[in-house]
Scaffold this motif. Structure first.
Motif, PDB file in Angstrom:
ATOM      1  N   GLY A 109      -3.463   2.221   4.340  1.00 36.87           N
ATOM      2  CA  GLY A 109      -3.871   1.530   5.551  1.00 36.87           C
ATOM      3  C   GLY A 109      -3.176   0.200   5.729  1.00 36.87           C
ATOM      4  O   GLY A 109      -2.805  -0.166   6.848  1.00 36.87           O
ATOM      5  N   LEU A 110      -2.972  -0.536   4.632  1.00 36.48           N
ATOM      6  CA  LEU A 110      -2.279  -1.823   4.730  1.00 36.48           C
ATOM      7  C   LEU A 110      -0.816  -1.625   5.098  1.00 36.48           C
ATOM      8  O   LEU A 110      -0.275  -2.358   5.941  1.00 36.48           O
ATOM      9  N   VAL A 111      -0.156  -0.631   4.485  1.00 34.42           N
ATOM     10  CA  VAL A 111       1.245  -0.356   4.834  1.00 34.42           C
ATOM     11  C   VAL A 111       1.351   0.047   6.304  1.00 34.42           C
ATOM     12  O   VAL A 111       2.221  -0.435   7.048  1.00 34.42           O
ATOM     13  N   GLY A 112       0.466   0.952   6.733  1.00 30.33           N
ATOM     14  CA  GLY A 112       0.476   1.334   8.141  1.00 30.33           C
ATOM     15  C   GLY A 112       0.164   0.177   9.061  1.00 30.33           C
ATOM     16  O   GLY A 112       0.735   0.054  10.151  1.00 30.33           O
ATOM     17  N   GLY A 113      -0.743  -0.706   8.648  1.00 33.61           N
ATOM     18  CA  GLY A 113      -1.064  -1.874   9.466  1.00 33.61           C
ATOM     19  C   GLY A 113       0.110  -2.820   9.608  1.00 33.61           C
ATOM     20  O   GLY A 113       0.336  -3.386  10.689  1.00 33.61           O
ATOM     21  N   ILE A 114       0.868  -3.016   8.533  1.00 30.44           N
ATOM     22  CA  ILE A 114       2.044  -3.885   8.617  1.00 30.44           C
ATOM     23  C   ILE A 114       3.071  -3.294   9.572  1.00 30.44           C
ATOM     24  O   ILE A 114       3.671  -4.008  10.402  1.00 30.44           O
ATOM     25  N   VAL A 115       3.286  -1.974   9.481  1.00 30.52           N
ATOM     26  CA  VAL A 115       4.241  -1.327  10.384  1.00 30.52           C
ATOM     27  C   VAL A 115       3.791  -1.455  11.836  1.00 30.52           C
ATOM     28  O   VAL A 115       4.586  -1.788  12.732  1.00 30.52           O
ATOM     29  N   ILE A 135      -3.636   1.557  18.108  1.00 28.16           N
ATOM     30  CA  ILE A 135      -4.706   0.636  17.715  1.00 28.16           C
ATOM     31  C   ILE A 135      -5.908   0.785  18.642  1.00 28.16           C
ATOM     32  O   ILE A 135      -7.064   0.822  18.191  1.00 28.16           O
ATOM     33  N   TRP A 136      -5.653   0.888  19.920  1.00 28.66           N
ATOM     34  CA  TRP A 136      -6.745   1.049  20.882  1.00 28.66           C
ATOM     35  C   TRP A 136      -7.522   2.345  20.634  1.00 28.66           C
ATOM     36  O   TRP A 136      -8.757   2.358  20.681  1.00 28.66           O
ATOM     37  N   LEU A 137      -6.822   3.439  20.349  1.00 27.88           N
ATOM     38  CA  LEU A 137      -7.473   4.732  20.178  1.00 27.88           C
ATOM     39  C   LEU A 137      -8.331   4.767  18.922  1.00 27.88           C
ATOM     40  O   LEU A 137      -9.515   5.142  18.967  1.00 27.88           O
ATOM     41  N   PHE A 138      -7.769   4.362  17.780  1.00 28.74           N
ATOM     42  CA  PHE A 138      -8.502   4.490  16.514  1.00 28.74           C
ATOM     43  C   PHE A 138      -9.578   3.426  16.357  1.00 28.74           C
ATOM     44  O   PHE A 138     -10.494   3.612  15.550  1.00 28.74           O
ATOM     45  N   TYR A 196      -7.180  -1.344  12.150  1.00 31.54           N
ATOM     46  CA  TYR A 196      -7.794  -2.660  11.944  1.00 31.54           C
ATOM     47  C   TYR A 196      -6.881  -3.585  11.144  1.00 31.54           C
ATOM     48  O   TYR A 196      -6.806  -4.792  11.413  1.00 31.54           O
ATOM     49  N   ALA A 197      -6.181  -3.018  10.154  1.00 34.79           N
ATOM     50  CA  ALA A 197      -5.267  -3.848   9.365  1.00 34.79           C
ATOM     51  C   ALA A 197      -4.130  -4.383  10.218  1.00 34.79           C
ATOM     52  O   ALA A 197      -3.615  -5.481   9.960  1.00 34.79           O
ATOM     53  N   ALA A 198      -3.703  -3.622  11.224  1.00 34.99           N
ATOM     54  CA  ALA A 198      -2.628  -4.085  12.095  1.00 34.99           C
ATOM     55  C   ALA A 198      -3.014  -5.371  12.819  1.00 34.99           C
ATOM     56  O   ALA A 198      -2.214  -6.314  12.920  1.00 34.99           O
ATOM     57  N   GLU A 199      -4.234  -5.419  13.316  1.00 38.07           N
ATOM     58  CA  GLU A 199      -4.675  -6.628  14.006  1.00 38.07           C
ATOM     59  C   GLU A 199      -4.852  -7.792  13.037  1.00 38.07           C
ATOM     60  O   GLU A 199      -4.595  -8.951  13.390  1.00 38.07           O
ATOM     61  N   VAL A 200      -5.281  -7.508  11.814  1.00 42.78           N
ATOM     62  CA  VAL A 200      -5.411  -8.567  10.815  1.00 42.78           C
ATOM     63  C   VAL A 200      -4.042  -9.149  10.478  1.00 42.78           C
ATOM     64  O   VAL A 200      -3.852 -10.368  10.424  1.00 42.78           O
ATOM     65  N   VAL A 201      -3.063  -8.266  10.256  1.00 37.37           N
ATOM     66  CA  VAL A 201      -1.712  -8.729   9.923  1.00 37.37           C
ATOM     67  C   VAL A 201      -1.097  -9.467  11.108  1.00 37.37           C
ATOM     68  O   VAL A 201      -0.435 -10.499  10.947  1.00 37.37           O
ATOM     69  N   ARG A 202      -1.291  -8.957  12.310  1.00 40.17           N
ATOM     70  CA  ARG A 202      -0.713  -9.604  13.490  1.00 40.17           C
ATOM     71  C   ARG A 202      -1.306 -10.993  13.696  1.00 40.17           C
ATOM     72  O   ARG A 202      -0.583 -11.943  14.046  1.00 40.17           O
ATOM     73  N   SER A 203      -2.615 -11.128  13.482  1.00 37.18           N
ATOM     74  CA  SER A 203      -3.222 -12.458  13.616  1.00 37.18           C
ATOM     75  C   SER A 203      -2.690 -13.420  12.567  1.00 37.18           C
ATOM     76  O   SER A 203      -2.500 -14.611  12.842  1.00 37.18           O
ATOM     77  N   ALA A 242      -9.484 -12.045   5.852  1.00 39.28           N
ATOM     78  CA  ALA A 242      -9.884 -11.039   6.836  1.00 39.28           C
ATOM     79  C   ALA A 242      -9.694  -9.625   6.304  1.00 39.28           C
ATOM     80  O   ALA A 242     -10.543  -8.746   6.524  1.00 39.28           O
ATOM     81  N   TYR A 243      -8.590  -9.397   5.587  1.00 42.59           N
ATOM     82  CA  TYR A 243      -8.360  -8.033   5.119  1.00 42.59           C
ATOM     83  C   TYR A 243      -9.291  -7.671   3.959  1.00 42.59           C
ATOM     84  O   TYR A 243      -9.696  -6.513   3.843  1.00 42.59           O
ATOM     85  N   VAL A 244      -9.625  -8.611   3.115  1.00 47.03           N
ATOM     86  CA  VAL A 244     -10.580  -8.307   2.050  1.00 47.03           C
ATOM     87  C   VAL A 244     -11.944  -7.981   2.645  1.00 47.03           C
ATOM     88  O   VAL A 244     -12.659  -7.085   2.167  1.00 47.03           O
ATOM     89  N   ASN A 245     -12.310  -8.679   3.699  1.00 48.23           N
ATOM     90  CA  ASN A 245     -13.546  -8.329   4.400  1.00 48.23           C
ATOM     91  C   ASN A 245     -13.465  -6.903   4.954  1.00 48.23           C
ATOM     92  O   ASN A 245     -14.432  -6.141   4.895  1.00 48.23           O
ATOM     93  N   GLN A 246     -12.293  -6.536   5.483  1.00 48.91           N
ATOM     94  CA  GLN A 246     -12.087  -5.172   5.953  1.00 48.91           C
ATOM     95  C   GLN A 246     -12.103  -4.183   4.793  1.00 48.91           C
ATOM     96  O   GLN A 246     -12.587  -3.052   4.927  1.00 48.91           O
ATOM     97  N   LEU A 247     -11.593  -4.593   3.640  1.00 48.19           N
ATOM     98  CA  LEU A 247     -11.582  -3.725   2.465  1.00 48.19           C
ATOM     99  C   LEU A 247     -12.997  -3.448   1.967  1.00 48.19           C
ATOM    100  O   LEU A 247     -13.305  -2.335   1.529  1.00 48.19           O
TER     101      LEU A 247
END
Length: 344
Positions: A109-115, A135-138, A196-203, A242-247
């Motif tokens: 999930g983290l790798v996919g979020g970074i991409v 991101i919107w769909l999932f 969710y990880a994508a938005e965390v990384v983007r922020s 934020a990502y640890v909270n998601q984890l």
């Protein structure tokens, strides 16, 4: 020479108001730790009283004591059966499945979020649109729906193939044999986690000052090098909490894989509860305690990771719990020494 007369003063000495300076006897009678002329080391600071704070503390302590007393003395919890089930092999086997699914889903999930975050930041409108749609769909579809769709994916596509797009396929796969319960659970959690990880990384990337990007670009550094060595280390300060909270949410979300026939910790508890109906409550307490242990370990790791990445942003690194304990003990010792000095 004749003696000249000295003019009388405008007021008599006896008419002067009495001095407000305390007498030597009054000063000597005052306590040594409250006199203004006493050394600073012997002056005591009287703290401001906060009666409301003490009342609130007493109320909270009473409520906590009542809750703990009811938790220990209530026979409904069956603590003997809890102790019996806590480390049973069937429970530990489910715990290992939970750890395996959570670890694989967190990494994927983290790798996919970074991409996805990099696609959102791309100048290509197609990549931005695809990333935003994913991101919107999932984020809109519940996780249990994603898991159930993947679990029944073989009803839609019985075989998968690799070959020419819109043409013949050269390699064919049997979907039912390829998508095991572990694969379905990991894939569903990873797809959901990546959104969710994508938005965390983007922020986190957006939190980096724009001047850092401009300075790196002015040096002529490649974009990949800029991201790895300049942007990402600074963005991790905002990404990690934020990502640890998601984890932590992901660890608790693994309890849903029971619905795709994967017996994780919660699945084993459900099975044992069906077999032993009288032990449902202690079994649920076993699952609760194990989830609390897992999330607590993640929280401890989060503290030390945040402490590591805060070295370049804070003047002083936050103290560890052991260091805080040492400071508290030293302060108590100093107060005790001060009280003994004043009393002597």
């Amino acid at each position: 020479m004749s003696e000249q007369s000295i003019p009388a003063p405008p007021f008599e000495v006896a008419d002067r108001p009495p001095s407000r300076t305390p007498s030597a006897s009054a000063t000597s009678d005052a306590p040594s730790d409250t006199r203004s002329d006493a050394p600073l080391s012997r002056q005591r600071v009287i703290p401001l009283r906060h009666p409301g704070r003490w009342i609130a503390t007493a109320v909270v302590l009473v409520l906590v004591a009542q809750f703990a007393h009811g938790l220990v003395t209530n026979p409904f919890y069956q603590w003997g059966r809890f102790q019996y089930w806590f480390a049973r092999p069937v429970i530990l086997q489910g715990l290992l499945v939970t750890l395996e699914v959570a670890a694989l889903s967190a990494v994927l999930g983290l790798v996919g979020g970074i991409v996805l975050a990099l696609m959102r930041q791309s100048r290509n409108p197609i990549l931005r649109a695809v990333s935003w749609t994913y991101i919107w769909l999932f984020r809109s579809v519940p996780l249990i729906v994603v898991l159930l769709v993947l679990y029944n994916f073989s009803a839609l596509y019985k075989t998968l193939s690799l070959g020419v797009p819109f043409g013949p396929g050269f390699v064919h796969f049997n979907e039912s044999a390829l998508a095991t319960d572990l694969v379905v659970a990991t894939l569903g959690l990873s797809l959901n986690e990546a959104a969710y990880a994508a938005e965390v990384v983007r922020s986190g990337i957006l939190s980096v000052d724009q001047g850092q990007h401009e300075a790196a670009a002015a040096l002529g550094l490649p974009r990949g090098y800029q991201f790895r060595r300049i942007v990402l280390p600074q963005a991790l300060r905002a990404i990690v909490p934020a990502y640890v909270n998601q984890l932590i949410g992901l660890i608790k979300g693994t309890s849903l894989v029971f619905y795709v026939s994967l017996l994780d910790l919660f699945g084993e508890v459900q099975n044992m509860g069906s077999t032993y109906p009288g032990d449902v409550v202690p079994l649920l307490l076993v699952a609760t305690v194990w989830y609390v242990v897992l999330t607590s370990v993640v929280s401890v790791v989060q503290f030390y990771v945040e402490r590591h990445y805060s070295r370049g942003a804070l003047r002083t690194v936050p103290p560890t719990p052991l260091q805080r304990l040492r400071v508290s003990l030293r302060q108590l010792r100093e107060r005790a020494d001060f009280g003994s000095t004043v009393n002597s």
